[in-house]
Design an enzyme around this catalytic site. Sequence first.
Site, PDB file in Angstrom:
ATOM      1  N   THR A  40     -42.911  -8.184  57.906  1.00 25.19           N
ATOM      2  CA  THR A  40     -44.321  -8.612  57.881  1.00 25.19           C
ATOM      3  C   THR A  40     -44.958  -8.292  56.527  1.00 25.19           C
ATOM      4  OG1 THR A  40     -44.459  -8.159  60.237  1.00 25.19           O
ATOM      5  CG2 THR A  40     -46.547  -8.344  59.069  1.00 25.19           C
ATOM      6  N   HIS A  43     -43.968 -10.876  54.095  1.00 28.72           N
ATOM      7  CA  HIS A  43     -44.778 -12.104  54.254  1.00 28.72           C
ATOM      8  C   HIS A  43     -46.129 -11.952  53.555  1.00 28.72           C
ATOM      9  CE1 HIS A  43     -42.027 -14.035  56.989  1.00 28.72           C
ATOM     10  NE2 HIS A  43     -42.095 -13.049  57.852  1.00 28.72           N
ATOM     11  N   HIS A  63     -47.914  -0.847  58.438  1.00 27.04           N
ATOM     12  CA  HIS A  63     -48.227  -0.579  59.852  1.00 27.04           C
ATOM     13  C   HIS A  63     -47.260   0.383  60.538  1.00 27.04           C
ATOM     14  CE1 HIS A  63     -45.654  -4.156  59.685  1.00 27.04           C
ATOM     15  NE2 HIS A  63     -45.111  -3.665  60.776  1.00 27.04           N
ATOM     16  N   GLU A  64     -46.212   0.839  59.833  1.00 31.66           N
ATOM     17  CA  GLU A  64     -45.253   1.776  60.444  1.00 31.66           C
ATOM     18  C   GLU A  64     -45.389   3.113  59.712  1.00 31.66           C
ATOM     19  OE1 GLU A  64     -41.446  -0.028  59.617  1.00 31.66           O
ATOM     20  OE2 GLU A  64     -41.915  -1.848  60.712  1.00 31.66           O
ATOM     21  N   CYS A  96     -59.727  -6.080  78.635  1.00 29.46           N
ATOM     22  CA  CYS A  96     -59.424  -7.436  79.133  1.00 29.46           C
ATOM     23  C   CYS A  96     -58.488  -7.354  80.345  1.00 29.46           C
ATOM     24  CB  CYS A  96     -58.800  -8.265  78.018  1.00 29.46           C
ATOM     25  SG  CYS A  96     -57.142  -7.735  77.583  1.00 29.46           S
TER      26      CYS A  96
HETATM   27 ZN    ZN Z   1     -57.011  -6.224  76.016  1.00 29.47          ZN
END
Ligand code: ZN
Length: 341
Positions: A40, A43, A63-64, A96
């Site tokens: 990623t 990219h 992100h790691e 959600c």
């Molecule tokens: Zn959610």
Amino acid sequence: MKALVKEVAGPGFAMKDVPEPRIRDDEVLIRVRRAGVCGTDVHIYDWDAWAQGRCRPPFVVGHEFAGDVVQVGSLVTDVHEGDRVTAEGHIVDGRCLLCRTGNSHVCPHTKIIGVDRDGCFAEYIAMPATNVWHLDDAISFDIGGIHDPMGNAFHTALTAEIPGATVLITGCGPIGLFAVGICKAAGASRIIASDVNETRLALARQMGAHHAVHPQQASEAVKRETDGLGVDVVLEMSGVPAAIHQAFELVRVGGRVQMLGIPAKPMDVNFATEVIFKGITIYGVVGRRMYDTWHQMTRFLRSGMFDPAPVITHRFPLEQFDEAIGAIKSGEAGKVIFEIA
Ligand code: ZN
Ligand code: NAD
């Protein structure tokens, strides 16, 4: 603090001096020790069509990671200064339908650190305390720093029935390599791994694959090892269309294909012959299950049955980001990490 920033809408990263993040009451501040570099990030570095559609510079990339906690917000009760931690990089809304039914890995409101908000290629990162995962004392920051991609492999493998199974793993990038070791530890009876890259096939053998072969030899290896039936489970970890077709071809009738690899663009599938009449089950993998995958990962690491260390082949200081991206692009690396502090 020093940070690797996606500064403008174009190729490359920049090393910058940026303000330290300020935490909210429900967040913690973590000093980053190790950070994993991932496809990623490549990219985003290349600024390809996906990155252009998704990312809004400027932001800190990455992100790691793993590190230690240096400050906690006033509402945080279960994370403390000095704790050694890593973190789930997908920040979900918790409200959600998906989150409230135990499926927050597919929360439609997910924000990813280093993609949608500031990430971990920096001296410090702010994280919601709910995303923090404590590391056992015996787990190094190196291993802590690769929990994210290792978690992808755990999620993919352990949502299939691996004990006793014959398994084909298509694609021996870092995630496929972790998956080889996980399937071995989980009691797969036969593990066949495929890749076009000799260096990565050698790593797959080191991680415990019974056969590590070029895709052209995969069909023969599968037939030989499964009495011509096909494998019980395929873990598709390349995202390459030819490998995806091969996954459908080499899974046995009634078997299961776990799809992690992401094809770069839409592709044709003959659903009648490749899926329906074979009676197979397909599972789409997103991230890591929160937090079942994380518990399983910690238990496997504690048991000593699974050691991801051989997958880490390259280390760089943050300043050598061009070299780190280059190592990934060369195809000669397993996992590439930054040593930050
Ligand atoms: Zn959610
Ligand atoms: P990677 O690109 O390093 O690994 C892919 C491997 O597939 C490479 O070693 C490549 O040589 C090999 N390959 C190419 N053609 C092949 C073929 N025909 N047969 C078998 N192997 C072939 O990637 P990675 O970091 O290990 O990630 C694996 C995939 O998973 C990528 O597509 C990535 O985008 C995706 N991914 C998905 C998620 C998710 O949540 N679904 C998360 C992380 C990564």
